[in-house]
Write an enzyme that holds these catalytic residues in place. Sequence first.
Site, PDB file in Angstrom:
ATOM      1  N   THR A 201       1.782 -10.619  14.127  1.00  0.00           N
ATOM      2  CA  THR A 201       0.641 -11.050  13.310  1.00  0.00           C
ATOM      3  C   THR A 201      -0.152  -9.813  12.917  1.00  0.00           C
ATOM      4  O   THR A 201      -0.165  -8.825  13.664  1.00  0.00           O
ATOM      5  CB  THR A 201      -0.224 -12.071  14.088  1.00  0.00           C
ATOM      6  OG1 THR A 201      -1.141 -12.687  13.192  1.00  0.00           O
ATOM      7  CG2 THR A 201      -0.985 -11.458  15.252  1.00  0.00           C
TER       8      THR A 201
ATOM      9  N   THR B 107       1.071  -4.926   3.996  1.00  0.00           N
ATOM     10  CA  THR B 107       0.805  -5.389   5.371  1.00  0.00           C
ATOM     11  C   THR B 107       0.155  -6.773   5.408  1.00  0.00           C
ATOM     12  O   THR B 107       0.293  -7.485   6.400  1.00  0.00           O
ATOM     13  CB  THR B 107      -0.116  -4.403   6.115  1.00  0.00           C
ATOM     14  OG1 THR B 107      -1.352  -4.296   5.415  1.00  0.00           O
ATOM     15  CG2 THR B 107       0.535  -3.044   6.263  1.00  0.00           C
TER      16      THR B 107
ATOM     17  N   THR C 254       0.810  -1.221   0.000  1.00  0.00           N
ATOM     18  CA  THR C 254       0.000   0.000   0.000  1.00  0.00           C
ATOM     19  C   THR C 254       0.841   1.268   0.000  1.00  0.00           C
ATOM     20  O   THR C 254       0.478   2.259  -0.636  1.00  0.00           O
ATOM     21  CB  THR C 254      -0.930  -0.011   1.245  1.00  0.00           C
ATOM     22  OG1 THR C 254      -1.880  -1.059   1.064  1.00  0.00           O
ATOM     23  CG2 THR C 254      -1.679   1.293   1.402  1.00  0.00           C
TER      24      THR C 254
ATOM     25  N   SER D 232       1.215  -7.675  -1.433  1.00  0.00           N
ATOM     26  CA  SER D 232       1.855  -8.763  -0.674  1.00  0.00           C
ATOM     27  C   SER D 232       1.044 -10.050  -0.683  1.00  0.00           C
ATOM     28  O   SER D 232       1.552 -11.098  -0.286  1.00  0.00           O
ATOM     29  CB  SER D 232       2.158  -8.331   0.759  1.00  0.00           C
ATOM     30  OG  SER D 232       0.997  -8.255   1.529  1.00  0.00           O
ATOM     31  N   SER D 233      -0.191  -9.995  -1.172  1.00  0.00           N
ATOM     32  CA  SER D 233      -0.946 -11.241  -1.354  1.00  0.00           C
ATOM     33  C   SER D 233      -0.222 -12.176  -2.313  1.00  0.00           C
ATOM     34  O   SER D 233      -0.472 -13.382  -2.326  1.00  0.00           O
ATOM     35  CB  SER D 233      -2.334 -10.976  -1.947  1.00  0.00           C
ATOM     36  OG  SER D 233      -2.897  -9.843  -1.390  1.00  0.00           O
TER      37      SER D 233
ATOM     38  N   GLN E 227      -6.262 -21.004  17.545  1.00  0.00           N
ATOM     39  CA  GLN E 227      -6.946 -19.911  16.849  1.00  0.00           C
ATOM     40  C   GLN E 227      -6.955 -18.638  17.690  1.00  0.00           C
ATOM     41  O   GLN E 227      -7.292 -17.569  17.196  1.00  0.00           O
ATOM     42  CB  GLN E 227      -8.396 -20.314  16.543  1.00  0.00           C
ATOM     43  CG  GLN E 227      -8.483 -21.465  15.591  1.00  0.00           C
ATOM     44  CD  GLN E 227      -9.895 -21.958  15.371  1.00  0.00           C
ATOM     45  OE1 GLN E 227     -10.870 -21.276  15.682  1.00  0.00           O
ATOM     46  NE2 GLN E 227     -10.027 -23.155  14.839  1.00  0.00           N
ATOM     47  N   CYS E 228      -6.648 -18.777  18.987  1.00  0.00           N
ATOM     48  CA  CYS E 228      -6.640 -17.589  19.856  1.00  0.00           C
ATOM     49  C   CYS E 228      -5.458 -16.703  19.499  1.00  0.00           C
ATOM     50  O   CYS E 228      -4.375 -17.196  19.179  1.00  0.00           O
ATOM     51  CB  CYS E 228      -6.506 -17.994  21.320  1.00  0.00           C
ATOM     52  SG  CYS E 228      -7.912 -18.933  21.911  1.00  0.00           S
TER      53      CYS E 228
HETATM   54  N1  ASP Z   1      -2.970  -5.425  -0.068  1.00  0.00           N
HETATM   55  C1  ASP Z   1      -1.884  -4.626   0.467  1.00  0.00           C
HETATM   56  C2  ASP Z   1      -0.640  -5.486   0.501  1.00  0.00           C
HETATM   57  O1  ASP Z   1      -0.518  -6.301   1.371  1.00  0.00           O
HETATM   58  C3  ASP Z   1      -2.250  -4.131   1.826  1.00  0.00           C
HETATM   59  C4  ASP Z   1      -1.231  -3.263   2.497  1.00  0.00           C
HETATM   60  O2  ASP Z   1      -0.124  -3.070   2.073  1.00  0.00           O
HETATM   61  O3  ASP Z   1      -1.571  -2.715   3.562  1.00  0.00           O
HETATM   62  O4  ASP Z   1       0.183  -5.370  -0.352  1.00  0.00           O
END
Ligand code: ASP
Length: 344
Positions: A161, A90, A13, A59-60, A273-274
Amino acid sequence: MKKRICIIYTGGTIGMVPSGKGYVPSGRDFKEYFPSIPDLQKPGMPELEVIQFDPLLDSSNIAVREWNQIGRTIAENYDRFDGFVILHGTDTMSYSASALSFMLENLGKPVIFTGSQIPLCEIRSDGAANLVSAILIAAEAAVPEVCIYFDGRLLRGCRSTKASSDRFTAFDSPNEESLAEVGISVRYHCSRNRPAPEGPFSLREFEQVPVGIIKIFPGIQFELFESIMTEQYKGVVLETFGAGNIPASSSGGLIPIIEKAYRNGTLIIVCSQCMQGTVSLGAYEASRALLDIGAVTGGDMTTEAAMTKLIYLFSRHEPVDRIRALMMKNLRGELTEIPDQASV
Ligand code: ASP
């Protein structure tokens, strides 16, 4: 002499621009942003060099190949710089920070991941503040390890996380205190630092190891997961309820599948999962069976740390029994060891 910091810009982002399809990486040279960030022109700043991914990525789309690319960039430039700042989206930053924590063996310099929730091109962006502090923390070198710096907190990368999709405080480290807080001054907690490296720095590139994450849910039909857990994956991180509990099932449920996985050499790592706390196999009847049939406790590791640690250990070609033991041993600060489980 001025410190030298290498900025590795992977995307995210921070450098994105709006498009008809939502935010996308701009493809712009990151140095073009420098004049718009006044702090970068001030005399107290270290010397900066930018190495930019091409293409820049959301980053996906970052996984093993890109973790290796970041690792190689650091290794090739390790001696030229005092520290590294990784600009990264992120969404998967905690996976990448965890992966790099393992991959960079005997690291003796700071590698600080950061990014932003609002792009630099928009008003109220958090990008400049995150970038400037991350650079100064990397230059000060008080914490020579892989960290995430975000919104005033320095977190151990392999404990982090993503905790919020819309707050400026996007990250948390629920099982470990932050390594520093940034206010008027930077308050480091050096007693929380890792011990100094025992040997020369080296890079352990990851291989494409088939590992997966399965989240338990009420009513889960384990039989649908049988073949991936016993034949296709070499390691599975099981995100269980609470302290490591799984539902029982009249058809036998998960237990025979894990037994088969064990026989086939697939490691099953039990995480929770917590957000906060630890897995404690055997505390309830619902988790005792997991313990009895050779599942490995993930303790208080994050799912991100457990998954990337599995890839790291398989990439080292350790025998499966040693990987099992090392999963319960604290390698980079990712885990609070339970003494009698951590003897390797
Ligand atoms: N979709 C973005 C990424 O992870 C989100 C971000 O950077 O906050 O590249």
